[in-house]
Design a protein around this motif. Structure first.
Motif, PDB file in Angstrom:
ATOM      1  N   GLU A 106       0.805  -1.193  -0.036  1.00  0.00           N
ATOM      2  CA  GLU A 106       0.030  -0.063  -0.082  1.00  0.00           C
ATOM      3  C   GLU A 106       0.927   1.180  -0.061  1.00  0.00           C
ATOM      4  OE1 GLU A 106      -0.895  -1.778   4.123  1.00  0.00           O
ATOM      5  OE2 GLU A 106      -0.121  -2.446   2.290  1.00  0.00           O
ATOM      6  N   ASP A 107       2.207   1.069   0.167  1.00  0.00           N
ATOM      7  CA  ASP A 107       2.996   2.299   0.403  1.00  0.00           C
ATOM      8  C   ASP A 107       3.078   2.864  -1.196  1.00  0.00           C
ATOM      9  OD1 ASP A 107       3.718   1.812   2.777  1.00  0.00           O
ATOM     10  OD2 ASP A 107       5.546   1.192   2.477  1.00  0.00           O
ATOM     11  N   PHE A 108       2.729   2.112  -2.056  1.00  0.00           N
ATOM     12  CA  PHE A 108       2.806   2.615  -3.552  1.00  0.00           C
ATOM     13  C   PHE A 108       1.423   2.740  -4.430  1.00  0.00           C
ATOM     14  CE2 PHE A 108       6.999   1.560  -2.711  1.00  0.00           C
ATOM     15  CZ  PHE A 108       7.855   2.654  -3.118  1.00  0.00           C
ATOM     16  N   ILE A 109       0.324   2.393  -3.457  1.00  0.00           N
ATOM     17  CA  ILE A 109      -0.877   2.445  -3.832  1.00  0.00           C
ATOM     18  C   ILE A 109      -1.760   3.667  -3.669  1.00  0.00           C
ATOM     19  CG2 ILE A 109      -3.177   1.355  -3.718  1.00  0.00           C
ATOM     20  CD1 ILE A 109      -2.026  -1.194  -2.979  1.00  0.00           C
ATOM     21  N   GLU A 110      -2.139   4.247  -4.705  1.00  0.00           N
ATOM     22  CA  GLU A 110      -2.800   5.556  -4.492  1.00  0.00           C
ATOM     23  C   GLU A 110      -3.873   5.785  -3.432  1.00  0.00           C
ATOM     24  OE1 GLU A 110      -4.430   9.257  -4.832  1.00  0.00           O
ATOM     25  OE2 GLU A 110      -2.704   8.593  -5.908  1.00  0.00           O
ATOM     26  N   GLN A 111      -3.676   6.843  -2.724  1.00  0.00           N
ATOM     27  CA  GLN A 111      -4.707   6.774  -1.617  1.00  0.00           C
ATOM     28  C   GLN A 111      -6.086   6.750  -2.047  1.00  0.00           C
ATOM     29  OE1 GLN A 111      -4.415  10.882  -0.307  1.00  0.00           O
ATOM     30  NE2 GLN A 111      -5.689  10.526   1.616  1.00  0.00           N
ATOM     31  N   ASN A 112      -6.504   7.360  -3.051  1.00  0.00           N
ATOM     32  CA  ASN A 112      -7.826   7.294  -3.375  1.00  0.00           C
ATOM     33  C   ASN A 112      -8.187   5.876  -3.960  1.00  0.00           C
ATOM     34  OD1 ASN A 112      -8.217  10.047  -3.190  1.00  0.00           O
ATOM     35  ND2 ASN A 112      -7.586  10.436  -5.254  1.00  0.00           N
ATOM     36  N   ARG A 126       6.250  -7.199 -15.763  1.00  0.00           N
ATOM     37  CA  ARG A 126       5.591  -6.007 -16.692  1.00  0.00           C
ATOM     38  C   ARG A 126       4.689  -5.210 -16.107  1.00  0.00           C
ATOM     39  NH1 ARG A 126       6.161  -8.588 -22.798  1.00  0.00           N
ATOM     40  NH2 ARG A 126       7.727 -10.231 -22.447  1.00  0.00           N
ATOM     41  N   GLY A 127       4.985  -3.883 -15.708  1.00  0.00           N
ATOM     42  CA  GLY A 127       4.068  -2.925 -14.945  1.00  0.00           C
ATOM     43  C   GLY A 127       3.456  -3.500 -13.917  1.00  0.00           C
ATOM     44  N   LEU A 128       4.361  -4.036 -13.016  1.00  0.00           N
ATOM     45  CA  LEU A 128       4.152  -4.865 -11.644  1.00  0.00           C
ATOM     46  C   LEU A 128       5.291  -4.914 -10.899  1.00  0.00           C
ATOM     47  CD1 LEU A 128       1.823  -7.611 -11.254  1.00  0.00           C
ATOM     48  CD2 LEU A 128       4.040  -7.888 -10.302  1.00  0.00           C
ATOM     49  N   ILE A 129       4.831  -4.867  -9.454  1.00  0.00           N
ATOM     50  CA  ILE A 129       5.892  -5.094  -8.498  1.00  0.00           C
ATOM     51  C   ILE A 129       5.308  -5.925  -7.651  1.00  0.00           C
ATOM     52  CG2 ILE A 129       7.312  -2.780  -8.603  1.00  0.00           C
ATOM     53  CD1 ILE A 129       5.796  -1.561  -6.242  1.00  0.00           C
ATOM     54  N   PHE A 170       0.513  -1.480 -12.378  1.00  0.00           N
ATOM     55  CA  PHE A 170       0.263  -0.293 -12.851  1.00  0.00           C
ATOM     56  C   PHE A 170      -0.709  -0.322 -14.372  1.00  0.00           C
ATOM     57  CE2 PHE A 170       5.142   0.035 -11.959  1.00  0.00           C
ATOM     58  CZ  PHE A 170       4.798  -0.123 -10.368  1.00  0.00           C
ATOM     59  N   PRO A 171      -1.602   0.579 -14.444  1.00  0.00           N
ATOM     60  CA  PRO A 171      -1.830   1.749 -13.749  1.00  0.00           C
ATOM     61  C   PRO A 171      -2.950   1.710 -12.460  1.00  0.00           C
ATOM     62  CG  PRO A 171      -3.051   1.952 -15.790  1.00  0.00           C
ATOM     63  CD  PRO A 171      -2.097   0.680 -15.860  1.00  0.00           C
ATOM     64  N   THR A 172      -3.575   0.289 -12.617  1.00  0.00           N
ATOM     65  CA  THR A 172      -4.634   0.089 -11.739  1.00  0.00           C
ATOM     66  C   THR A 172      -4.376   0.806 -10.240  1.00  0.00           C
ATOM     67  OG1 THR A 172      -5.035  -2.048 -12.833  1.00  0.00           O
ATOM     68  CG2 THR A 172      -6.309  -1.515 -10.719  1.00  0.00           C
ATOM     69  N   ALA A 224       0.011   6.962 -16.355  1.00  0.00           N
ATOM     70  CA  ALA A 224      -0.955   7.443 -15.411  1.00  0.00           C
ATOM     71  C   ALA A 224      -0.096   8.331 -14.209  1.00  0.00           C
ATOM     72  CB  ALA A 224      -1.835   6.562 -14.653  1.00  0.00           C
ATOM     73  N   GLN A 225       1.200   8.131 -14.047  1.00  0.00           N
ATOM     74  CA  GLN A 225       1.925   8.641 -13.168  1.00  0.00           C
ATOM     75  C   GLN A 225       2.387  10.080 -13.676  1.00  0.00           C
ATOM     76  OE1 GLN A 225       4.686   5.762 -11.128  1.00  0.00           O
ATOM     77  NE2 GLN A 225       4.019   4.315 -12.335  1.00  0.00           N
ATOM     78  N   GLN A 226       2.607  11.128 -12.860  1.00  0.00           N
ATOM     79  CA  GLN A 226       2.956  12.618 -13.215  1.00  0.00           C
ATOM     80  C   GLN A 226       4.362  12.676 -12.435  1.00  0.00           C
ATOM     81  OE1 GLN A 226       1.491  14.461 -15.373  1.00  0.00           O
ATOM     82  NE2 GLN A 226       0.124  13.041 -15.696  1.00  0.00           N
TER      83      GLN A 226
END
Length: 254
Positions: A71-77, A100-103, A117-119, A152-154
């Motif tokens: 959850e440290d890298f999951i969007e608050q929303n 690919r697109g995953l940790i 990512f980007p889910t 989706a990351q800025q």
């Protein structure tokens, strides 16, 4: 007196900006045995990076194994806590397994081992909105076929691999050290290509850079340097262009 006041104001303003920019969040998973997220155990590659950042005046925290949370890298929303963790600092780092697109993390929390990512992720935007640089010390997370999953990351730049790399204990530290004279892009692909010795050419490192337009993308690629603290500020509110540089030694392991 007015001159003195102006000088004081500029001093405090400048100091606060530097402190706000030179910050980091590091999570690392090395233990993947018997914790609900089975995989091969890994070597520690971020301890020396943290020590170097601290000695250079950066501030931040490093969390490992059961204290490194998906959850440290999951969007608050989206139910995460990135606003207090990975997206609360300028430099966000995760070391562990990936795809690919995953940790992948080593300890299961809330039924979860992975962050996709980007889910799940919105680093550099929405809750937190502080990350400008992201380092994925993982396999395949920035595979060419998965580049769009990072859009989706800025953020200004994403550092990762197009294949499953071997990463030496001090390589992330060495990459950071080189950015006092080399651009992030050049330092990343040159330092991270070789395993375990020089000129082996086994890893496929990739640096993905974003910009509001092609000029900003090129400018960031050429000028951003972490240790030199060049372009540490947050990324543009929106980006429509991306560019990347990589050494392509294949995508073995992805």
């Amino acid at each position: 007196m007015k001159i003195q006041i102006v000088i004081i104001l500029l001093f405090f303003c400048s100091t606060s900006i530097v402190l706000a920019q030179a910050t980091y969040w590091i999570d690392e998973s090395t233990d993947f045995t018997g914790n609900g997220c089975e995989n091969t155990d890994l070597n520690n590659v971020t301890s020396s990076l943290k020590s170097r950042l601290d000695s250079d005046g950066w501030t931040g925290t490093r969390w490992a194994n059961r204290n490194a949370w998906p959850e440290d890298f999951i969007e608050q929303n989206n139910g995460g806590i990135d606003h207090r963790a990975g997206d609360s600092q300028t430099l966000a780092v995760y070391a562990g397994h990936g795809n690919r697109g995953l940790i992948q993390f080593g300890f299961r929390r809330g039924g979860r081992c992975t962050v996709s990512f980007p889910t799940n992720t919105r680093l550099g935007t929405q809750g937190g909105d502080e990350a400008a640089y992201v380092m994925w010390l993982t396999s395949c997370t920035v595979h060419l076929d998965a580049l769009a999953r990072h859009f989706a990351q800025q953020v200004r730049q994403v550092f990762g691999y197009h294949n499953s790399p071997t990463i030496k204990d001090n390589q992330p530290n060495n990459f950071y050290k080189e950015t006092d004279s080399l651009s992030n892009e050049r330092a990343w692909i040159e330092e991270m290509e070789d395993r375990p010795g020089w000129f082996t050419g086994d890893n496929s490192p990739i640096c993905l850079t974003f910009g509001a337009d092609s000029n900003e993308c090129d400018r960031t690629s050429s000028n951003a340097r972490l240790r030199d603290r060049r372009l540490l500020s947050d990324a543009s509110p929106s980006h429509t262009r991306y560019c990347y540089t990589m050494y392509d030694n294949g995508d073995s392991g992805c």
